[in-house]
Design an enzyme around this catalytic site. Structure first.
Site, PDB file in Angstrom:
ATOM      1  N   ARG A   1      13.523  37.069  60.892  1.00 46.64           N
ATOM      2  CA  ARG A   1      12.156  37.096  60.352  1.00 46.64           C
ATOM      3  C   ARG A   1      11.596  38.510  60.363  1.00 46.64           C
ATOM      4  O   ARG A   1      10.953  38.930  59.391  1.00 46.64           O
ATOM      5  CB  ARG A   1      11.235  36.154  61.139  1.00 46.64           C
TER       6      ARG A   1
ATOM      7  N   ASN B   1      10.315  30.169  61.121  1.00 46.55           N
ATOM      8  CA  ASN B   1      11.402  29.318  61.592  1.00 46.55           C
ATOM      9  C   ASN B   1      11.041  27.862  61.335  1.00 46.55           C
ATOM     10  O   ASN B   1       9.902  27.448  61.558  1.00 46.55           O
ATOM     11  CB  ASN B   1      11.633  29.515  63.089  1.00 46.55           C
TER      12      ASN B   1
END
Length: 91
Positions: free
Chosen positions: A20, A38
């Site tokens: 990320r 996520n």
């Protein structure tokens, strides 16, 4: 300028490896807004808005060999930009 929204679901070993953060850095370099989050099933959802060319480049990077972890596949969806986001964040 053709502004679009890209939603991409990335599967593989992409959680707990800096994926990320890496995606956020690439998106900011491309001038995109959105987020990387996520998901409970182990995937990462990436939502990015900006010029279509920049979103296409981000998609290429997500599918490329230089991502953290190991990407096994990316499913994409294109739609009209909503224009409601600012910056690019990790969720």
């Amino acid at each position: 300028m053709n502004v679009v929204r890209l939603t991409a679901w990335v599967r593989g070993r992409v959680q707990g490896v800096g994926f990320r953060w890496w995606t956020r850095a690439r998106a900011l370099e491309l001038g995109l807004v959105g987020w990387a989050a996520n998901l409970a099933d182990g995937r990462v959802e990436v939502v990015a808005e900006g010029p279509r060319e920049s979103c296409e480049r981000l998609l290429e990077l997500l599918r490329g060999p230089d991502t953290p972890g190991q990407v096994e596949g990316v499913v994409e969806r294109w739609s009209d930009a909503k224009g409601s986001m600012a910056g690019f964040v990790e969720r």
